[in-house]
Structure formats: C-alpha cells, structure tokens
Write an enzyme that holds these catalytic residues in place. Sequence first.
Site, PDB file in Angstrom:
ATOM      1  N   LYS A 103     -44.662  -0.331  48.351  1.00  0.00           N
ATOM      2  CA  LYS A 103     -45.224   0.793  49.106  1.00  0.00           C
ATOM      3  C   LYS A 103     -45.466   2.027  48.244  1.00  0.00           C
ATOM      4  O   LYS A 103     -46.094   2.972  48.715  1.00  0.00           O
ATOM      5  CB  LYS A 103     -44.248   1.197  50.225  1.00  0.00           C
ATOM      6  CG  LYS A 103     -43.894   0.099  51.201  1.00  0.00           C
ATOM      7  CD  LYS A 103     -44.934  -0.045  52.296  1.00  0.00           C
ATOM      8  CE  LYS A 103     -44.419  -0.927  53.418  1.00  0.00           C
ATOM      9  NZ  LYS A 103     -45.350  -0.957  54.559  1.00  0.00           N
ATOM     10  N   GLU A 114     -51.937  -0.758  56.607  1.00  0.00           N
ATOM     11  CA  GLU A 114     -51.146  -0.520  57.807  1.00  0.00           C
ATOM     12  C   GLU A 114     -51.686   0.727  58.481  1.00  0.00           C
ATOM     13  O   GLU A 114     -51.686   1.815  57.896  1.00  0.00           O
ATOM     14  CB  GLU A 114     -49.655  -0.370  57.470  1.00  0.00           C
ATOM     15  CG  GLU A 114     -49.042  -1.675  56.987  1.00  0.00           C
ATOM     16  CD  GLU A 114     -47.512  -1.707  57.045  1.00  0.00           C
ATOM     17  OE1 GLU A 114     -46.897  -0.631  56.974  1.00  0.00           O
ATOM     18  OE2 GLU A 114     -46.956  -2.817  57.165  1.00  0.00           O
ATOM     19  N   ASP A 156     -50.885   3.061  55.316  1.00  0.00           N
ATOM     20  CA  ASP A 156     -49.701   2.788  54.504  1.00  0.00           C
ATOM     21  C   ASP A 156     -49.929   1.462  53.760  1.00  0.00           C
ATOM     22  O   ASP A 156     -49.400   0.424  54.139  1.00  0.00           O
ATOM     23  CB  ASP A 156     -48.488   2.698  55.441  1.00  0.00           C
ATOM     24  CG  ASP A 156     -47.214   2.347  54.705  1.00  0.00           C
ATOM     25  OD1 ASP A 156     -47.086   2.720  53.528  1.00  0.00           O
ATOM     26  OD2 ASP A 156     -46.351   1.688  55.316  1.00  0.00           O
ATOM     27  N   ASP A 199     -41.076   6.823  56.635  1.00  0.00           N
ATOM     28  CA  ASP A 199     -41.934   5.899  57.376  1.00  0.00           C
ATOM     29  C   ASP A 199     -41.092   5.164  58.409  1.00  0.00           C
ATOM     30  O   ASP A 199     -40.125   4.490  58.057  1.00  0.00           O
ATOM     31  CB  ASP A 199     -42.576   4.911  56.399  1.00  0.00           C
ATOM     32  CG  ASP A 199     -43.712   4.134  57.041  1.00  0.00           C
ATOM     33  OD1 ASP A 199     -44.236   4.575  58.076  1.00  0.00           O
ATOM     34  OD2 ASP A 199     -44.079   3.072  56.497  1.00  0.00           O
ATOM     35  N   GLN A 226     -43.479  -7.040  48.334  1.00  0.00           N
ATOM     36  CA  GLN A 226     -42.478  -6.699  49.352  1.00  0.00           C
ATOM     37  C   GLN A 226     -41.581  -7.887  49.696  1.00  0.00           C
ATOM     38  O   GLN A 226     -40.354  -7.747  49.786  1.00  0.00           O
ATOM     39  CB  GLN A 226     -43.187  -6.198  50.615  1.00  0.00           C
ATOM     40  CG  GLN A 226     -42.239  -5.692  51.705  1.00  0.00           C
ATOM     41  CD  GLN A 226     -42.977  -5.013  52.865  1.00  0.00           C
ATOM     42  OE1 GLN A 226     -44.187  -4.810  52.795  1.00  0.00           O
ATOM     43  NE2 GLN A 226     -42.257  -4.656  53.898  1.00  0.00           N
TER      44      GLN A 226
END
Lengths: 645, 645
Positions: A263, A209, A243, A133, A250
């Site tokens: 993720k 995302e 995403d 990514d 995070q």
Amino acid sequence: MVSWLSIPAKSHFSLINIPFGIITTPKSGVPVPAIAIGDYALDLSAFTKNGGFSHLPSFQAQADVFYQPTLNAFAALGRPVHRQVREYLQAIFKADTPFPDVLKDNEALQKEALLPLNSVTNHVPLQIGDYTDFYAGRNHAYNVGVLFRGPDNALQPNYNHLPVGYHGRASSIVVSGTPIVRPSGQILTNPTAAPKVPVFSPCKRLDIELEMAAFVSTGNKLGHPVPVEEAEDHIFGLVLMNDWSARDIQAWEYVPLGPFNSKNFATTISPWVVLIDALEPFRAQGLEPGNRDSILPYLREKRADNVFNIKLEFDIRPSGTSKEDAPIHVSETNATNLLFSFPQMLAHHTITGCNLRTGDLLASGTISGKEPGSQGSLLEQTNGGKEPITLADGKTKRAFLEDGDEVILRAVAGDVDGAYVGFGECVGRIESSCSARLRIALNLWGIPYNPIFVHLLKNEQCSDQYRALNPSLSVPVLVAHRASEDDLVIPQSIAALEYLEETVRSTSPQYRTLLPNDPALRAITRSLVSIIASDVQPITNLRSQRWIKELEADPVPYCRKATEAGLAAYEALASKVAGTFSVGDDITLADVCLVPATWSAARFGVDVQNYPTVARIVARIEEEEAVKKAHWRSQPDTPEEFRQT
Amino acid sequence: MVSWLSIPAKSHFSLINIPFGIITTPKSGVPVPAIAIGDYALDLSAFTKNGGFSHLPSFQAQADVFYQPTLNAFAALGRPVHRQVREYLQAIFKADTPFPDVLKDNEALQKEALLPLNSVTNHVPLQIGDYTDFYAGRNHAYNVGVLFRGPDNALQPNYNHLPVGYHGRASSIVVSGTPIVRPSGQILTNPTAAPKVPVFSPCKRLDIELEMAAFVSTGNKLGHPVPVEEAEDHIFGLVLMNDWSARDIQAWEYVPLGPFNSKNFATTISPWVVLIDALEPFRAQGLEPGNRDSILPYLREKRADNVFNIKLEFDIRPSGTSKEDAPIHVSETNATNLLFSFPQMLAHHTITGCNLRTGDLLASGTISGKEPGSQGSLLEQTNGGKEPITLADGKTKRAFLEDGDEVILRAVAGDVDGAYVGFGECVGRIESSCSARLRIALNLWGIPYNPIFVHLLKNEQCSDQYRALNPSLSVPVLVAHRASEDDLVIPQSIAALEYLEETVRSTSPQYRTLLPNDPALRAITRSLVSIIASDVQPITNLRSQRWIKELEADPVPYCRKATEAGLAAYEALASKVAGTFSVGDDITLADVCLVPATWSAARFGVDVQNYPTVARIVARIEEEEAVKKAHWRSQPDTPEEFRQT
C-alpha cells in the site's frame, strides 16, 4: 440557488457545493487556496487580497489563512467558520447577491481571481500528518473474506463491533492525475508450493480500491478521546480516494502485522474537499443504523442516518487507447455501503487517547455493493483474478490493472440539475518507465505528444493492432504526425531520437541539439547511448526477464550484473569526456538514455554511487525541467515534499 | 580521547559519543538543538551564535540549522556534514583541543551554553513525518509465535525473507519522561467464549516493547527505491524506544489488518540521537550475516556485520515505591538480536518506490534474547501473562504493567570506562487519572509534591503497607509533611483539599482561595464538589466497575448514566452561579473536581457538549497552567503539537 455565473447544469461544483482545494496557475506557480464553482476556480488568495471578505467582518481578521500554501490553517478554524465562509461565498455567487460590488460587478477581480478549472493545477489540499485507512465497507470485507475463507467465516469476529483499521503511509498520498508507477516487491509465484520462496518481481496483481476519505479539521489532545457525538465537528470534509493495492505483495507480506509495501507506493485523492455541511442534505442510513444497540456506547450515535448518499463509480481507460477516447464504465455503487460512519471511525481512533492533528486523513476502506458490477475493487469483480471481466466495450479483458490503464473514480451526491454536490474525478494512470528516454527528449524540445501505453507484462505488444504498427514488437514506437505526409512510425527509440534531432531543428522554438558538433564527441556520445540502449536495457527489460524465468532462473542477479557492467563501461568512457553532463557541458542523447537506466538500477540492487561520474551527472540532469517532467514523480501536481532528496 | 571537561567514567555521553537532541531551559523555553556530553548539554544555538563554528568554515554558512526548533534541518544536510560537525565538536572538547579559544578558555560561553543535563528539558528531537515499526527481532517474533501457534509454526513463512513491518502512528510519539495514560478500548474478557462479544474496558494487559529506532536524515523521491548499500547514509542516528502495547486490545482488533488502537496511544523514545558514525566501532553480526545468500539481492548487504553491539536493559520502578527508590532490574539483552539491519529495513521500505522524508522514524521491533531474563516484553517473560514474574526485589510480581509502574529502558555500547556510547534512558510511567483533582489544587497553590502511584486494577491499595497508611483503601491519600509534627495522612481527597485550603494560606506565596468568601456561594461550591466527588466518581471508578463485572454485567452503560446524571445536575446548579468558572469568576474547588470528571466522561460515551455551561467552563479552565500541569499531556516535555485542539 441560481448564480450570476454560468454553471453547467450537470456540474459537480454547483452553487450548493463550494468545495475547497489548493491550486497553482501557470502564471504564478505559488500554491493558493481556492474553491471550485462550475467550470471555474476562485483563487481565494486574490479574492481576500482584494477585499473579498469585506462583508464578513467576523472572518476578515482570520482571512490570512487564505495566503497559506495548504488548507491546514483554514481547516483548524473549525466547522462554524467553515460554514460561515461557505455560506458567504454562496451569497457572493448568487444571482441576487447582496454584495454585487465584491465580484459580480467587479470585472477586474473576476479576471484576476476567477480562473478556468482546466487552466489550474491541483495539489494535495492539506499537509497530512498521519493517514489511517479503515475497512468499514462491509460488503467489500465480506466479498474478500469469502475469497480467502469461504462464506461461513468471511467476516472476522471483531468486524461488526469496531471499525477495523490500520495506519497507512502519509508521505505517498498524491493528488488526482499523478501517474502511478507499478511497484516491485516480493511475491509468491506459486502460493501453494512448499516451502514458500518469494521472487522479486513487478507487481502482477495491481488493483484499485474505491474509497471516501475525511480530512481532520481540529484535532484532539493526546489522552483525550473524542466522543462520537462531537466527532463530526472535527471533520473538515471529504474527498474521493483510490487506495492502490498490490495484491500479490500484500498476500505474502500481510500476516501478522497487516499491509505495508502493498500500500505504501501511492494513494490518490481527489483535489477538492467537499465540506460536511455541503453533504447535509444527503444524509442516509448506512448498512446498519448508526445508533444500533449492538455496538458499544462509545460508538453509538444519536442519529441513524450517519452516512451520506453519494453515488460512486469507476471507469478504466485501457492501455492502448488515447486520451481522447471515452473511458469504459466498470462499476458503480454508493457511499451508504458502510457499516461505520466517519464520526464512528474518528471516535474509535481516539478512544485510547490517540491524538489527531489538523490535516490527518481517515479513509473509509473499499466501498462495494452486493450486486455484480457494484464492487469497488477488481479483486472482487474478478473473483480473486480467476475470472477476468470484459469491460463495457465488449472486448477488453481485465483481471488486474495493466501498464497504461487509466483509472477514473467519480463521486456525486444529488439528482437535480444545478444542485449536484460532487467530488470531480480521482484519476491515476499506471506507468512503466521504459519509454522515458523518448519522453525526456520530447520535453527538452518542447514537442507535444500523446502517450499511448502498451502493457508489456501481458504481451499486449503482441496484439495484431500493435504488430501492424510495430513489427519488432518492442516499445516505444514513435508515431510522428507530419503536416503533408502520412504518419511516420519509428519503432526504435534511438532511431526516433535521431529523427527528431534532425527534423526538430526547423520546427521547435525550444530546439537545442542533443548531439555535439565535434565528430569525435558525436561518436563518444553515440557510444554511450549504445552502452545503455544496447548493452543494458535489452538485457534487463521485461521480455528478457520473462525469458529467464522460463528457464526457471531468477532474473535479478542477471539484470544486476548487466547493469553493473553497463554502468562501469559508461563510467570509464564518460569520466574522460564529461563536463557538467556526460559529454561536455551540454545535455546530449547519452544523458537522455542514462537517466532512465539509473532509475531502474536500484531495483536490481545496483548502487549508482559506485560510479561517481554517473552519479554526479544523474544528480545534475535530474534538476533539468525536461527530465523532471518526464518522470511522473515530478509532475507539476506532485507535492513539494516529494522533491526532497 | 580525554576531555578538558570533567566527564564521569561511566557516562553514556563520553567524548566518543556526541549525540544530538532538542532542549529547552527553564530560562528561555525556546527549543534549541544541543549535544549531550558527560553531565552537560551544550546548547548549539548559543554555541553557534558565539562563533563556535568559526574553525569549521565549510559548515559555518549552514550553521543556522542550529537555530531551528527541531533537528530536521541539520539531519537533512546528510551524513558527511554530521560526521564533520561531530568530529569538530569532539575536537572542541578534547584536552588538547586545537581551538581552546572557542570554549575551553571561554568561560563566558561555557556559562551560557554548557548547561547541567538535569537542568534542561528534552523534547522529541525531530518532527516525525511517518513512523514505521518493524518486527526484525526474530527471537521476539519466535517467542510470541510459540505463544499463539506453538513452536512448529511460530514464525510465518514470510518471516526470514523480508523485514515484516507496519505503519505506526507518528502523532503520539513522545519523549522519555512523558507519563503514559493507560488506554481504554475493546477487549474480550473471555477469549474462548462463543460468540465473541467485546466489552469496553481499561487495558488490562499493558506491556512494554524494548526497541531501537532510526531517524531518517535524507529521504528519497517517490518512485526511487534506495539501494541497500546506500541505505545507511539515509540514517541520521538511533534512539531507544518503548513501543507500549495494549495486548488485550491488540488480540481482539488485529486480524486481518494489524495492530491499531493497541499501539496508537503512545510510543516513547529516548531524547538523544546517537549518530551512526558514533556506533561504527561497535559493528557486529546480527542473527544472520547481512550478506547471506538466502535473502533476495535487494536486501543483501556487502558486509556481514550490519548491526551494532549495544547492551539493552529495562528496569521497573513498581507502583508504591518512591522516585528515590532504585528501580528493579528485569531484563537485559543486546541489539545484535536482529535478523535485519536498519539499512535492510530502509531498502525494503522503499523497494516499491515509497518515499521517505527527513525525520521519518523506523523502529526495529522488540529485541529479545533467547535466555530467560533477556526478553524485551513482559508478554514473553510471563508466558503470555500466565506466569507472573517476581521482580528482582524478591517480592513484587508482575504479569503486565500496573498503574504507577515506571519503566526505564537503557542502552549502551562499549565496555571501556570513558568510552561508552550510550543512549541514556527511555522512561515512562503508567498513570491513571484518579488523583488529578488533588494534583490540580497542589499545582494551583505551588505546593511541591512527590506522587506515589497505587495500582487499583490489581487491588494494590489492599496491601498491608497501604492499609497501614489509609484504612479506607481508597486513593488518593495525602501525606502532608509538617515541620514540627508527624506526617499527616489524609485519606479523602476532598478533606485533603479543605485541609490544604485552610493551611496553605499561611505557607504558600501562590495561595489563592478555592472557596468563595460568601457563605451561600461556599455552599453552592461544596454542593458542586459533592455532585462530582460523591455522586459520579465513586460510581464510575474502577472499584465500582469491578463490582458490576462480578455481577457479569457491563459497567459502561451504568457509568454513562451516572456521569450523565451528575453532569446534568452540575449543569443545572452551575448555570445559575457560573461566571468565568463554575461559581463566579474565580476558580473554586468545584472546578478542580469537575475537570478530571470530564476527562473520563468521554470514555463512557458522554458528550460534554450537551452541558453547555460545563463545556464552557472546562474549556476555559483547561487553559489554566495549574490544570495543564496536572494533566500529563501538557507536561513541559510534551511536544508543541499535542497542545493543539
């Protein structure tokens, strides 16, 4: 280009597109390659088998790639072959096709191979080796940087020099439509307190995302970097990607080695791979020209217009609204909002000699515009969650995603009717597992249902609308539509199950009783049901956890004890009456309740293997189709590898 | 436990170990499962085929897992089966085996299946889906933190609460023995200057990281976290790992998303998987007990002793020394220097619902002790490169790794002769590609050679020792051993090639001329040789680059131009005389020189495809066995997938 096939003018899958995917049909269940065209999928396996490529002799010897369950073999043939096959398939579908015998005038093959899109199930189109990514959407990186470090230091010093990226998790990439279970993990409830002590919690800042992603066609050997000018020929095509990101997980975990648990729970891609050749007419310049002097030569492209003009947007269908309601438009932007192109990302990826393999996936990073309403994440749109947005319906507010929210991404290039090159949709709905017992039973009985999700973390069940439906403010509530009477609202799941047990007998062809005939065994069954439904679930549910937190205590040890006590009690009782299932050799309501309880036990650190009867029954019942269907991980579009144990 | 097989007392592969791997033999070349025992490998495919498991009926129906080219199928059978098979194989090898007919008294099977370890080639033992690298060695994290942030803030606030980790690159994991090409990438030559502007350069701070890694046996379904108490049963076994790290690339790229290019060029693992059951006797407590109260319940284990007492060490065989010289001891530590165990890493990995698959690999992070000489990386041992260490030979100094350095990791549990449970070695040697043209020719002619690497970045070729050998201070130098004369030293590669061309004729059965018979074509060939060997290589080599940097200029555009000019000249000339190869249809010295030049062209951003004749020839010649053998990526132990194009 006009086709003999009726293709809607607004279709993403016009004759100039011809995207490739993997489908199954209800009839066969065997994954096969296909293209999307208008409202149809063309089964390329059936097409090949029936001589579809007879007028493309150069390809015919290789056409067994279309008997494979993934597109890897086709992708590995390289771009010249993809181009040839795409153009041939366009010729087949043209109104003035030179080969009318193949399909246009071949009703038998049309019937066999041309399937309505809404009748097929899509799958992850390639077996993905590694997934990377990137972070090439500079507006997004800037917006996020401003949130964390202010406008002066928003972008890191390396940002304009290289496509920043990180290795992602390949195993949890799922195809559009796969429900997304809200992840749990370590979060800081008060990030400014000292010392920082995390709690274990469901993610409270779940975000989307909006990204594009490129599949690798031909790889490179370890030690052999791919020059940037050759890089595009290593790309099979693009898909749209969501995403999913757990922002609170995070924030706590990512220093110094980057995002990990935040993720790894799921990444959703759209099912149809749009070839680079199909996007050629839509070349455009990105945020900077691709050949700018300020980057090092190994990243410099000959062309300035190294990205594509693709309109991007996302909608949310908020929890509490039905599948039939139109989703609410949230954001729109364009894929030109990238600082680096996919060829640049690929060249950078391999510059150290890193080898790529067919099927590897490279994602762009979140794509955002600069204007309000053009951001690709809620984090940006809500100023880090501090300013919830009001959705376009004028009333729904969102800081982050809530259980039951369905997120729909769309991407399309072109602005001429009949000539769109689109990606279709990339959809995912956030699920909690609270109502699974009801879903299992409904599936067992073959009763169609329309789930409406209610968000518990946000007390949405306390809304006036929900209060009117269910005064006890709990979930689930069953609303049974009856032929000649008003809808029946049943606010307790066990009561709903008993109701269904008693009424479904006469209406469902798939009916099988979930209560034993023997009165003693019925009593044992109902006892097992209560052990779970009364003694465990109410103690460990979110409401209870919230209450405990209000006491400034950690709910996890508490939930753990309740779960252990409940499973011990269940074990003691079931071990005396169990056969294949908890009570004898048929599934009962007890099993239906037990399974979802064990799904959450692991989150409290309870080892189901300590309860051998329970463990055995759960392992067995999870093989049942109805149970699989109730759990999102085993939806028909979940790839094979996720079923591995 | 005593065996009828002679097992050296100090062997890592004692009867109580029985590690599993994948081997090929020179005879068959087909990868098969094996165990290591003493100085032998037992080919499990041959063993199975010949009824080896006839006394283990419960396993016999599953024994076709040993006909697979990886251990995935065997690993997926789960820990109880691994235990059973390991114990059975121990019984087979015991002096008082109850089944002497199987192997002890079966000379035919011994001859077929029991192969000297030094006669087999090892391969990556499992097909790896995803690879995750943790950071659980707290002493290492602390040491590195002190270097970057000082002792007060050395560890991040999250460090003690969760096993910090990041997704790694699965495609570039290689087996012990695979040479490692020094990666190139973006680095800051002056990290404190402003603005920060990177240059493109070979990595100058190439480091090792001493780690242990765990292979996943049985995975989990997406959405189903693995409780920490069950986690160990999802682990197949452990290997030793060298997580090569490009420190200068990492320093520039890693904020905010973690390491990427700095790690993706190669990761080396030891070939034999040591089962968890073999390590049971060596359980120990890590840096904190596994059941400490200060971690969240989902990470808390019942046992305090959740890691293993495994002695770890690494040696370096510095460049310029021969394969026959003993390596120099650098560091030793112990695998108890971990804050989190593999079960804790696995539980944390899946806590969000992330699915693991059979063959996934989880690495510990660098393992360091607290004392000097117990660090698992050079970064720590040299105080960030500022204080080069003197190796144990008393004269060799190292800040970071130099070309030609060979790094040897070792790991072993136990302290009783005859009862060691070891991992063997995990070896990698750093290679530059400068001498490849000579290697290609030597391979073409089947001449055995003993490469000695000389480090160019550090001016090692200016040492007195090397000066004595080669006054022109360039590489390579050919030292030809002659039967009845002194060794002949040839310090120029083209001269060496001509010498070999002229002399090998009479000595090598594989001889084929590399110069055409026709004088005109010989001249063209030698011209092509000079275009590369004189006009391109000397301009783009490291010495030249260093000189340019001393002018405070960027050497890359310069090297690029030289390469482009050279390839254009080559193209113009070769396009007139080329057949299958540069000059006609046979390989010539021109081809031998061309190929390594194109290997480095990509690093300067030169697209070989712009030179169609060159591109075609290179693609063709790279299929030659001699060329493949000269490039490390295609050593016999490079896994199949790296050969993909």
